[in-house]
Motif scaffolding. Structure first.
Motif, PDB file in Angstrom:
ATOM      1  N   ASP A  98       0.834  -1.199   0.000  1.00 49.56           N
ATOM      2  CA  ASP A  98       0.000   0.000   0.000  1.00 49.56           C
ATOM      3  C   ASP A  98       0.872   1.254   0.000  1.00 49.56           C
ATOM      4  O   ASP A  98       1.959   1.275   0.593  1.00 49.56           O
ATOM      5  N   VAL A  99       0.397   2.308  -0.676  1.00 51.90           N
ATOM      6  CA  VAL A  99       1.235   3.483  -0.890  1.00 51.90           C
ATOM      7  C   VAL A  99       0.629   4.737  -0.275  1.00 51.90           C
ATOM      8  O   VAL A  99      -0.587   4.849  -0.110  1.00 51.90           O
ATOM      9  N   ASN A 100       1.505   5.667   0.029  1.00 56.25           N
ATOM     10  CA  ASN A 100       1.122   6.987   0.522  1.00 56.25           C
ATOM     11  C   ASN A 100       1.916   8.035  -0.253  1.00 56.25           C
ATOM     12  O   ASN A 100       3.136   7.933  -0.385  1.00 56.25           O
ATOM     13  N   TYR A 101       1.199   9.014  -0.797  1.00 54.81           N
ATOM     14  CA  TYR A 101       1.835  10.144  -1.471  1.00 54.81           C
ATOM     15  C   TYR A 101       1.858  11.338  -0.527  1.00 54.81           C
ATOM     16  O   TYR A 101       0.964  11.517   0.301  1.00 54.81           O
ATOM     17  N   GLY A 102       2.882  12.185  -0.672  1.00 54.80           N
ATOM     18  CA  GLY A 102       2.977  13.394   0.126  1.00 54.80           C
ATOM     19  C   GLY A 102       4.008  14.330  -0.475  1.00 54.80           C
ATOM     20  O   GLY A 102       4.564  14.068  -1.552  1.00 54.80           O
ATOM     21  N   GLY A 112       6.141  13.064  -3.437  1.00 54.85           N
ATOM     22  CA  GLY A 112       6.896  11.917  -2.961  1.00 54.85           C
ATOM     23  C   GLY A 112       5.994  10.715  -2.802  1.00 54.85           C
ATOM     24  O   GLY A 112       4.767  10.839  -2.695  1.00 54.85           O
ATOM     25  N   ILE A 113       6.574   9.540  -2.807  1.00 46.71           N
ATOM     26  CA  ILE A 113       5.830   8.301  -2.617  1.00 46.71           C
ATOM     27  C   ILE A 113       6.569   7.432  -1.617  1.00 46.71           C
ATOM     28  O   ILE A 113       7.796   7.420  -1.571  1.00 46.71           O
ATOM     29  N   GLN A 114       5.829   6.726  -0.794  1.00 41.11           N
ATOM     30  CA  GLN A 114       6.405   5.775   0.144  1.00 41.11           C
ATOM     31  C   GLN A 114       5.410   4.638   0.322  1.00 41.11           C
ATOM     32  O   GLN A 114       4.217   4.773   0.027  1.00 41.11           O
ATOM     33  N   LYS A 115       5.891   3.485   0.791  1.00 43.08           N
ATOM     34  CA  LYS A 115       5.021   2.343   1.033  1.00 43.08           C
ATOM     35  C   LYS A 115       4.810   2.163   2.530  1.00 43.08           C
ATOM     36  O   LYS A 115       5.678   2.468   3.337  1.00 43.08           O
ATOM     37  N   TYR A 116       3.630   1.680   2.861  1.00 45.39           N
ATOM     38  CA  TYR A 116       3.326   1.379   4.253  1.00 45.39           C
ATOM     39  C   TYR A 116       4.140   0.173   4.713  1.00 45.39           C
ATOM     40  O   TYR A 116       4.291  -0.814   3.980  1.00 45.39           O
ATOM     41  N   LEU A 117       4.655   0.255   5.925  1.00 48.02           N
ATOM     42  CA  LEU A 117       5.266  -0.898   6.593  1.00 48.02           C
ATOM     43  C   LEU A 117       4.308  -1.492   7.623  1.00 48.02           C
ATOM     44  O   LEU A 117       4.437  -2.647   8.003  1.00 48.02           O
ATOM     45  N   GLY A 118       3.360  -0.690   8.052  1.00 47.82           N
ATOM     46  CA  GLY A 118       2.368  -1.087   9.037  1.00 47.82           C
ATOM     47  C   GLY A 118       1.532   0.126   9.371  1.00 47.82           C
ATOM     48  O   GLY A 118       1.672   1.198   8.747  1.00 47.82           O
ATOM     49  N   PRO A 119       0.647   0.041  10.354  1.00 47.20           N
ATOM     50  CA  PRO A 119      -0.169   1.195  10.733  1.00 47.20           C
ATOM     51  C   PRO A 119       0.702   2.381  11.136  1.00 47.20           C
ATOM     52  O   PRO A 119       1.511   2.301  12.056  1.00 47.20           O
TER      53      PRO A 119
END
Length: 507
Positions: A98-102, A112-119
């Motif tokens: 799952d991804v998060n942009y910011g 920027g983009i990063q992937k979730y490692l957990g909650p």
């Protein structure tokens, strides 16, 4: 990414169930003003401090967070957004998927983009390959008072979204945060979305482009989104080529997977007007002159004004189907038949449609059309034939000492599609923690002239120059050859395979 804050949402906003994106005929760049006509008729819903708009085409999702409450004209990264997508659509946080942009810190117009490692935890931030964002300050259709507006161009491949779906409209789940310093507020929608994906908002993608009528076939207008006219589909080869910028990319592409035959609405509506009520799809297998009825069963989803409800379709005893009211709205409009090509022989298949009145016996004459498709569900053959250190073969799981200077490895690989439907292949290595290095690759567009078939390579030496490959660091390596087929289901390329061998290299 940035400081974590959240607020509780007023009850009035917790009832939002879905956002319906609308189709755009032309791409919308993030530099395009929210007041531009490109955003007319966008899908929308309201959240506590603003509105969300959405449009899409076959490659990108175009979104806007119209933060009408953020009226402070203070550009900087203390005002920021998060935009998260549930890539595997399981409504749970999946590590490294799952991804998060910011924002990139200090760059309000750099995404920027990063992937979730957990909650509430993520990988490091990097720049996405294709997605972009931009901030705007000014009025919007929802408020004439100048305010902050975040605009996005999201690559569908980055969020693992596809316009093809057997179960109604394709969709994704998303959540977001908008934070303002003047006035001061931070809004998470839904509340605590980055800790728990169970209440994310569902976003349905549109997939109803209007191809130029001159591109449509006479009766079967398109296969998925790919037109069937002679300018797109080569009747001799059964392969399709779309022009640059078209909804779907196809380069001399074969067909496979589950196919949707979409009617030419104008011509089929005219047939309904002269009494056509039923139809039969006829199919001839490779090498045969005989057409036999193609029997299938599928579901399509009809819009009731409130929701899409499933309807089942199948052939009757005469192997005929009933024509639908062209004015009815379905998740796939004008669908004549949906059928699977898996198990069909590889080669040229031919299809045509015949129409009948309500008795199922009296024919209704229609313009002739024989649709020829090259069906190929085979994936390319891939293999690492050898890895050598000097003249010595290096076997899997070996621990190999790489000497100084020019010492290194050589490889021999295969990435081959005997039918000539190879899209691309690559040879690379992964190592360490989520690190990789490209070693060699080829693409159809640059490997062969347009319109020709391409089988790829057999027993191919890598590197191609008279030199050895040296590892960047001492580590365990997984060498991977992977290949994609130049086969489409009408909504995108399908067919992928890979092969790997693991070694430990000491430098």
């Amino acid at each position: 990414m940035l400081t974590e804050e959240s607020i509780s949402l007023p009850p009035i906003f917790t009832a939002v169930t879905a956002l319906f994106s609308k189709w755009t005929e032309t791409p919308i760049e993030p530099t395009t003003s929210i007041m531009d006509s490109a955003w007319n008729n966008a899908g929308e819903f309201q959240f506590p401090n603003g509105w969300v708009y959405a449009k899409n085409d076959a490659k990108f999702l175009y979104m806007v967070l119209d933060v009408v409450a953020d009226t402070g004209n203070d550009f900087g990264t203390n005002d920021y957004y998060w935009l998260s997508f549930d890539v595997d659509e399981n409504k749970g946080i999946s590590a490294n998927k799952d991804v998060n942009y910011g924002l990139f810190p200090g760059f309000p117009n750099k995404m920027g983009i990063q992937k979730y490692l957990g909650p509430g935890t993520w990988t490091g931030i990097s720049e996405p390959p294709e997605s972009k964002s931009r901030v705007e300050y000014g009025p919007s259709p929802k408020s004439s008072t100048p305010h902050r507006i975040w605009k996005f161009k999201i690559s569908l491949t980055e969020i693992n979204a596809s316009l093809f779906s057997l179960l109604g409209l394709p969709f994704t789940y998303f959540g977001f945060r908008v934070s303002s310093t003047n006035p001061a507020f931070t809004t998470d929608f839904p509340a605590n979305f980055f800790q728990n994906f169970s209440n994310l908002t569902k976003l349905y993608f549109a997939r109803k482009p209007a191809p130029n009528p001159t591109l449509l076939g006479t009766i079967i207008g398109t296969v998925g989104l790919i037109p069937t006219s002679a300018s797109v589909l080569n009747a001799a080869t059964g392969r399709a080529t779309t022009t640059a910028g078209y909804f779907i990319e196809a380069h001399n592409a074969a067909f496979g997977g589950v196919l949707n035959f979409i009617a030419n609405r104008v011509n089929v509506t005219a047939l309904v007007g002269i009494g056509a009520h039923k139809y039969r799809i006829l199919h001839a297998v490779p090498g045969s002159a005989t057409f036999l009825p193609l029997v299938s069963a599928w579901s399509n989803y009809r819009w009731t004004g409130m929701n899409y409800v499933p309807e089942s379709f199948s052939a009757d005893l005469n192997k005929q189907y009933t024509l639908l009211n062209p004015a009815a709205e379905y998740s796939i409009d004008d669908l004549l038949i949906q059928f699977s090509t898996y198990g069909m022989d590889t080669g040229l298949h031919r299809f045509k449609v015949e129409f009948f009145k309500a008795d199922g016996v009296t024919p209704v004459a229609s313009a002739p059309q024989v649709l020829t498709l090259y069906i190929d569900n085979n994936v390319p053959n891939v293999n690492i034939n050898s890895i050598k250190h000097g003249a010595t073969e290096v076997t899997a799981c070996a621990i190999e000492n790489i000497g100084p200077g020019a010492d290194g490895l050589t490889f021999n690989v295969t990435a081959n599609d005997p039918e000539g439907n190879l899209l691309s292949w690559s040879f690379s290595a992964t190592y360490g923690e989520n690190q990789s290095v490209a070693i060699y690759s080829q693409q159809y567009e640059t490997a062969v002239p347009p319109g020709t078939n391409w089988a790829g390579v057999l027993n191919f030496a890598v590197p191609t120059a008279p030199a050895n490959w040296r590892p960047p660091i001492q580590c365990a390596y997984s060498f991977i050859v992977q290949a994609y087929a130049r086969t489409t289901n009408g909504y995108g390329y399908i067919g992928y395979t890979n092969y790997h061998r693991n070694l430990t290299l000491l430098v």
